[in-house]
Design a protein around this motif. Structure first.
Motif, PDB file in Angstrom:
ATOM      1  N   ARG A 173      -0.607  13.304  12.334  1.00  0.00           N
ATOM      2  CA  ARG A 173       0.843  13.462  12.404  1.00  0.00           C
ATOM      3  C   ARG A 173       1.563  12.310  11.704  1.00  0.00           C
ATOM      4  NH1 ARG A 173       4.692  13.348  17.551  1.00  0.00           N
ATOM      5  NH2 ARG A 173       6.338  14.718  16.757  1.00  0.00           N
ATOM      6  N   ARG A 174       2.524  12.644  10.879  1.00  0.00           N
ATOM      7  CA  ARG A 174       3.303  11.610  10.218  1.00  0.00           C
ATOM      8  C   ARG A 174       4.301  11.023  11.210  1.00  0.00           C
ATOM      9  NH1 ARG A 174       4.770  14.779   4.650  1.00  0.00           N
ATOM     10  NH2 ARG A 174       6.241  15.769   6.087  1.00  0.00           N
ATOM     11  N   HIS A 175       4.653   9.754  10.958  1.00  0.00           N
ATOM     12  CA  HIS A 175       5.514   9.071  11.903  1.00  0.00           C
ATOM     13  C   HIS A 175       6.130   7.852  11.259  1.00  0.00           C
ATOM     14  CE1 HIS A 175       1.352   7.465  12.335  1.00  0.00           C
ATOM     15  NE2 HIS A 175       1.974   6.304  12.322  1.00  0.00           N
ATOM     16  N   ALA A 176       7.129   7.311  11.926  1.00  0.00           N
ATOM     17  CA  ALA A 176       7.726   6.056  11.477  1.00  0.00           C
ATOM     18  C   ALA A 176       6.699   4.937  11.617  1.00  0.00           C
ATOM     19  CB  ALA A 176       8.962   5.733  12.326  1.00  0.00           C
ATOM     20  N   GLU A 177       6.741   3.988  10.725  1.00  0.00           N
ATOM     21  CA  GLU A 177       5.788   2.880  10.806  1.00  0.00           C
ATOM     22  C   GLU A 177       5.905   2.166  12.142  1.00  0.00           C
ATOM     23  OE1 GLU A 177       6.123  -0.986   8.629  1.00  0.00           O
ATOM     24  OE2 GLU A 177       4.313  -0.248   7.616  1.00  0.00           O
ATOM     25  N   MET A 195      -0.255   2.181   3.719  1.00  0.00           N
ATOM     26  CA  MET A 195       0.491   3.073   2.829  1.00  0.00           C
ATOM     27  C   MET A 195       0.527   4.502   3.337  1.00  0.00           C
ATOM     28  SD  MET A 195       1.929   1.125   0.905  1.00  0.00           S
ATOM     29  CE  MET A 195       2.793   2.377  -0.066  1.00  0.00           C
ATOM     30  N   VAL A 206       1.705   5.592   6.037  1.00  0.00           N
ATOM     31  CA  VAL A 206       3.020   5.946   6.569  1.00  0.00           C
ATOM     32  C   VAL A 206       4.108   5.939   5.499  1.00  0.00           C
ATOM     33  CG1 VAL A 206       2.446   5.094   8.877  1.00  0.00           C
ATOM     34  CG2 VAL A 206       3.785   3.666   7.343  1.00  0.00           C
ATOM     35  N   TYR A 207       3.724   5.530   4.284  1.00  0.00           N
ATOM     36  CA  TYR A 207       4.662   5.633   3.164  1.00  0.00           C
ATOM     37  C   TYR A 207       4.274   6.807   2.271  1.00  0.00           C
ATOM     38  CZ  TYR A 207       6.182   1.037   4.702  1.00  0.00           C
ATOM     39  OH  TYR A 207       6.653  -0.008   5.462  1.00  0.00           O
ATOM     40  N   HIS A 238       1.377   7.647   0.808  1.00  0.00           N
ATOM     41  CA  HIS A 238       0.519   7.452  -0.371  1.00  0.00           C
ATOM     42  C   HIS A 238      -0.757   6.713   0.008  1.00  0.00           C
ATOM     43  CE1 HIS A 238       4.450   8.212  -2.198  1.00  0.00           C
ATOM     44  NE2 HIS A 238       3.843   8.436  -3.347  1.00  0.00           N
ATOM     45  N   HIS A 249      -4.606   4.788  -1.884  1.00  0.00           N
ATOM     46  CA  HIS A 249      -5.457   4.453  -3.029  1.00  0.00           C
ATOM     47  C   HIS A 249      -6.557   5.506  -3.083  1.00  0.00           C
ATOM     48  CE1 HIS A 249      -3.857   0.274  -3.260  1.00  0.00           C
ATOM     49  NE2 HIS A 249      -3.712   0.430  -1.969  1.00  0.00           N
ATOM     50  N   THR A 291      -6.158  -0.480  -7.430  1.00  0.00           N
ATOM     51  CA  THR A 291      -4.971  -0.851  -6.680  1.00  0.00           C
ATOM     52  C   THR A 291      -3.769   0.029  -7.001  1.00  0.00           C
ATOM     53  OG1 THR A 291      -5.731  -3.140  -6.489  1.00  0.00           O
ATOM     54  CG2 THR A 291      -3.375  -2.755  -6.249  1.00  0.00           C
ATOM     55  N   SER A 292      -3.670   0.468  -8.252  1.00  0.00           N
ATOM     56  CA  SER A 292      -2.473   1.181  -8.667  1.00  0.00           C
ATOM     57  C   SER A 292      -2.826   2.144  -9.786  1.00  0.00           C
ATOM     58  CB  SER A 292      -1.433   0.159  -9.139  1.00  0.00           C
ATOM     59  OG  SER A 292      -0.209   0.748  -9.430  1.00  0.00           O
ATOM     60  N   PRO A 293      -2.138   3.273  -9.928  1.00  0.00           N
ATOM     61  CA  PRO A 293      -1.124   3.794  -9.017  1.00  0.00           C
ATOM     62  C   PRO A 293      -1.727   4.442  -7.773  1.00  0.00           C
ATOM     63  CG  PRO A 293      -1.483   5.365 -10.783  1.00  0.00           C
ATOM     64  CD  PRO A 293      -2.368   4.184 -11.078  1.00  0.00           C
ATOM     65  N   LEU A 294      -0.872   4.687  -6.805  1.00  0.00           N
ATOM     66  CA  LEU A 294      -1.294   5.363  -5.580  1.00  0.00           C
ATOM     67  C   LEU A 294      -1.203   6.872  -5.786  1.00  0.00           C
ATOM     68  CD1 LEU A 294       0.699   3.113  -3.095  1.00  0.00           C
ATOM     69  CD2 LEU A 294      -1.741   3.002  -3.583  1.00  0.00           C
ATOM     70  N   PHE A 324       0.867  17.062   2.976  1.00  0.00           N
ATOM     71  CA  PHE A 324       1.172  17.234   4.393  1.00  0.00           C
ATOM     72  C   PHE A 324      -0.102  17.568   5.156  1.00  0.00           C
ATOM     73  CE2 PHE A 324       3.696  17.941   8.009  1.00  0.00           C
ATOM     74  CZ  PHE A 324       3.213  19.056   8.662  1.00  0.00           C
ATOM     75  N   ASP A 351       6.266   8.077  20.778  1.00  0.00           N
ATOM     76  CA  ASP A 351       6.585   9.029  19.713  1.00  0.00           C
ATOM     77  C   ASP A 351       6.442  10.423  20.328  1.00  0.00           C
ATOM     78  OD1 ASP A 351       5.430   9.838  16.352  1.00  0.00           O
ATOM     79  OD2 ASP A 351       7.466   9.491  17.106  1.00  0.00           O
ATOM     80  N   TYR A 382       9.469  14.524  10.610  1.00  0.00           N
ATOM     81  CA  TYR A 382       8.167  14.208  10.004  1.00  0.00           C
ATOM     82  C   TYR A 382       7.209  15.399  10.047  1.00  0.00           C
ATOM     83  CZ  TYR A 382       9.165   9.150   9.917  1.00  0.00           C
ATOM     84  OH  TYR A 382       9.687   7.906   9.668  1.00  0.00           O
ATOM     85  N   TYR A 403       7.437  12.267   0.566  1.00  0.00           N
ATOM     86  CA  TYR A 403       7.754  10.869   0.285  1.00  0.00           C
ATOM     87  C   TYR A 403       7.868  10.618  -1.218  1.00  0.00           C
ATOM     88  CZ  TYR A 403       6.184   9.854   5.098  1.00  0.00           C
ATOM     89  OH  TYR A 403       6.027   9.819   6.465  1.00  0.00           O
ATOM     90  N   SER A 442       0.513  -4.860  -9.882  1.00  0.00           N
ATOM     91  CA  SER A 442      -0.736  -4.759  -9.131  1.00  0.00           C
ATOM     92  C   SER A 442      -1.855  -5.636  -9.685  1.00  0.00           C
ATOM     93  CB  SER A 442      -1.205  -3.308  -9.135  1.00  0.00           C
ATOM     94  OG  SER A 442      -1.366  -2.870 -10.468  1.00  0.00           O
ATOM     95  N   ALA A 475       1.801  -1.806  -5.641  1.00  0.00           N
ATOM     96  CA  ALA A 475       1.146  -0.656  -6.245  1.00  0.00           C
ATOM     97  C   ALA A 475       2.214   0.359  -6.610  1.00  0.00           C
ATOM     98  CB  ALA A 475       0.149  -0.041  -5.271  1.00  0.00           C
ATOM     99  N   LEU A 476       2.066   0.985  -7.751  1.00  0.00           N
ATOM    100  CA  LEU A 476       3.033   2.000  -8.154  1.00  0.00           C
ATOM    101  C   LEU A 476       2.886   3.228  -7.257  1.00  0.00           C
ATOM    102  CD1 LEU A 476       2.713   1.937 -12.056  1.00  0.00           C
ATOM    103  CD2 LEU A 476       4.419   0.785 -10.619  1.00  0.00           C
ATOM    104  N   ALA A 524      10.533   5.695  -0.283  1.00  0.00           N
ATOM    105  CA  ALA A 524       9.467   5.848   0.716  1.00  0.00           C
ATOM    106  C   ALA A 524       9.746   4.960   1.924  1.00  0.00           C
ATOM    107  CB  ALA A 524       8.111   5.514   0.096  1.00  0.00           C
ATOM    108  N   ALA A 575       9.972   5.942   5.825  1.00  0.00           N
ATOM    109  CA  ALA A 575       9.036   5.360   6.795  1.00  0.00           C
ATOM    110  C   ALA A 575       9.744   4.517   7.849  1.00  0.00           C
ATOM    111  CB  ALA A 575       7.997   4.514   6.062  1.00  0.00           C
ATOM    112  N   PRO A 628      13.128   5.033   9.534  1.00  0.00           N
ATOM    113  CA  PRO A 628      14.402   5.630   9.919  1.00  0.00           C
ATOM    114  C   PRO A 628      15.221   4.720  10.824  1.00  0.00           C
ATOM    115  CG  PRO A 628      12.586   6.651  11.130  1.00  0.00           C
ATOM    116  CD  PRO A 628      11.983   5.791  10.063  1.00  0.00           C
TER     117      PRO A 628
END
Lengths: 436, 436
Positions: free
Chosen positions: A336-340, A408, A410-411, A413, A415, A421-424, A429, B67, B74, B81, B120, B155-156, B173, B177, B179
């Motif tokens: 489940r997605r959620h606020a950090e 990441m 919760v943002y 994205h 790796h 490291t990049s990009p993500l 969902f 939560d 979410y 995102y 990065s 990271a991008l 994002a 993340a 709110p």
């Protein structure tokens, strides 16, 4: 009932009515007030919307704008932040500070300030500062997720207390500057949080004032300088700890006796690495030589990786990743997605449902809590010759990305590859339920 | 009064007494409840000491373990995102989130998440990552002092949105993340907080959704790509901002129309530096071309250095230091030692007593709030050729130490010389009153 009798009765009853009404009101208010005083001596409540022309009242629960003018311990000219001077009655001083700053009391029992740092000049290793930057970000991520404060030191507070000794003056000054913190959590610059969900079981340490990763038998049965690791520790912000720091530092470069301690330590700990007295061996020495004083108060934690030697950990990243993904495929709560800010709820859920306090040390299938790149020396680059420098830096990056994946998430994205490291990649969902 | 009449009166009076008493109690409780409901719809109070076997109840005011399972935004599969997808009804979504997470409501009106970041891979400039590390520490210090959260991106989040465009996917994002945050405060990696006490006057921006440092006349009278600086901004976490980001990014590399925007921007802003569309010029373009849409909601702040070009600032460090020390010699309140967490009280006192909202831009004798080393490019080292590379790095270090002096004060130490990072000097009691 005569006319006058009735009238007099009515007036008397009316006055009594009013008195009784007020008595009722007063009694209930007193009960409410008593309840709150009893169960929350410093209960705070927050107002929303009361403005006085400027900013709304700061409403975090902590009142950062209040510092009463009545003298407190800071106003004592004898109080010194220097490692050279002792602190006395620190428990009483903190107690008084809380009385004059009551908004800081709730939650103070487990409040943590994380402290870390590195040298003041650029690293000799070309990739050194880059790794330090990423390692610092890693700590800031962990602290943010769990609501800890963090302080980074990059200047010596005492010119003689350098290298691994530099942490003691910083920890002490931090204790004084943060009376609201119950624990100072020193974390070496080369230690990386690789389990963003795990929280040290502070209740386990209720009777202790210092927590290090280590094993008693490697102090008392077969003394080794690796019996514990002084690169990651929790130290309680109390007088006992101030006394420990005084004793500890007396074996360090600021002490006039410094030079004698190297040979003494080496005579007991035959495998000691550095010829001169070092902070780690010095601490083990105290436990060894004065067990009755120190062993009851120093918790040697071996049940999880308060810090884990990286060699035993990094090969397991792929398997551990897969195991944790499997948990998430199995339980939609973990997907489940959620606020950090409510991540702790999901960490606690995973612990309860799947891990149940499972052992977290060598051979474990848990995420290592902290992966410590001892021997790598990312800043100087002077790594232990038994491993490849590049192995150190590459594994540090994998560890950082392994941890970053947990952040990441919760943002939205991740790796795709621990070495990249990049990009993500954006997460679909209900990840990881759908194949991607 | 007959016997029975009297008795009946007494019983009736007794019952009435009880009823009146309870009525009084009920009325006062209702008043108290109404008062709190009116002035604090989600007033929180904290318990101290109620334990249930494990950890004490988290008592920071924020409940990080709650939560609710009822679906929220979410849980909507359409929420993405990614910078490529739009967000709708964000204000309603945040509002609902607060209803299901009431502990986050108090103080939410001004809650800030700071966001910063860098590339990065290791910097090409040998001193680059070292400077980035120190600049990050500087931001962490400011955030800690003022109770802000901070997130570092390295990271991008979208492979096409790189360089100065990378901030938009991160900011978006972060809004999703967090709110609980009302403002996202983007701060470039090369921007340094040089006034640790100053707080942006958020009440000034009540009607606005984006705050940047800039001047309207340099948009509307004499258009220049330097009319504002997009390296430091406050963006409100709301639907308007989501829409702005959508429009803003449509002029960036992720957009199929990207290539046309460079020429369009250059045709209006003759001094534009980069040939291709950049985020700063794009923002000015929106203000220029669609004034009625954007000007009412974007605050062009010129009264203090929300970000100040370093060239006009760094020569003033010595004078400004002396001025502020003079304030402290004059007023013993400013000399008073205190916990770091109540530093805001002393910053507010200095503002009130000595600065009184004094102008903080060019020519000011205030500390510059943020000193921005635009043109220095610490990471690549590809600085504006009109200045010396070494000047850039040396002045960045001076700025960092100038700021660090304000931080280390509460740890009892300072830099004796702005060019010297380590070791620090211990401060005597009542500094700067005694000569040292």
């Amino acid at each position: 009932m005569g006319k006058y009798g009735g009238a007099k009765t009515r007036t008397t009853v009316c006055l009594s009515d009013g008195a009784i009404f007020l008595a009722g009101a007063f009694m209930s208010l007193t009960l409410v007030w008593s309840y709150f005083s009893l169960f929350s001596p410093s209960f705070t409540f927050t107002f929303n919307g009361l403005r006085h022309g400027g900013e709304p009242v700061q409403c975090s629960g902590l009142n950062m704008q209040l510092d009463p003018s009545e003298p407190g311990f800071y106003d004592d000219p004898d109080l010194s932040y220097s490692i050279e001077k002792s602190i006395t009655n620190w428990d009483e001083k903190r107690h008084e500070w809380f009385k004059s700053h009551p908004s800081f009391k709730p939650g103070s029992e487990n409040r943590i300030l994380m402290v870390t740092g590195s040298q003041s000049s650029p690293c000799k290793n070309p990739i050194g500062d880059h790794l330090l930057l990423r390692c610092f970000k890693n700590k800031v991520d962990y602290a943010r997720i769990h609501g800890h404060e963090i302080f980074y030191s990059n200047a010596l507070l005492h010119p003689k207390m350098n290298s691994y000794w530099a942490k003691l003056p910083v920890v002490k000054a931090a204790m004084l500057a943060h009376p609201e913190a119950e624990w100072i959590w020193w974390v070496d610059s080369d230690a990386i949080f690789t389990d963003m969900e795990f929280k040290p079981p502070l209740h386990r340490y209720r009777q202790h004032n210092l927590v290090v990763h280590g094993w008693p038998n490697i102090i008392y049965d077969k003394p080794s300088w690796t019996a514990l690791n002084a690169g990651v520790f929790l130290i309680r912000n109390c007088q006992w700890s101030m006394d420990l720091i005084d004793t500890w530092k007396s074996m360090g470069p600021v002490s006039p006796d410094y030079k004698k301690w190297g040979p003494i330590q080496r005579s007991i700990f035959k495998d000691k690495l550095f010829p001169e007295s070092d902070d780690q061996t010095a601490l083990i020495y105290l436990l060894y030589k004065h067990k009755e004083l120190y062993y009851p108060k120093i918790y040697l934690e071996g049940e999880y990786y308060l810090q884990g030697y990286w060699i035993g950990v990094v090969d397991g990243f792929a398997n551990v990743t897969e195991r944790y993904l499997e948990m998430e495929r199995e339980d939609d709560t973990l997907r489940r997605r959620h606020a950090e800010k409510v991540s702790e709820r999901y960490g606690a859920f995973r612990e309860e449902r799947f891990l149940k306090g499972e052992f977290g040390g060598r051979g474990s299938r848990r995420r290592a809590f902290v992966t410590h790149f001892t021997g790598c020396q990312p800043c100087s680059g002077d790594h232990n010759p038994s491993y490849d420098g590049d192995t150190c830096w590459n594994e540090m990056i994998r560890a950082l990305n392994f941890a970053d994946n947990q952040v990441m998430r919760v943002y939205g994205h991740v790796h795709s590859d621990l070495s990249k490291t990049s990009p993500l990649q954006p997460l679909p969902f209900d990840y990881p339920n759908e194949a991607w």
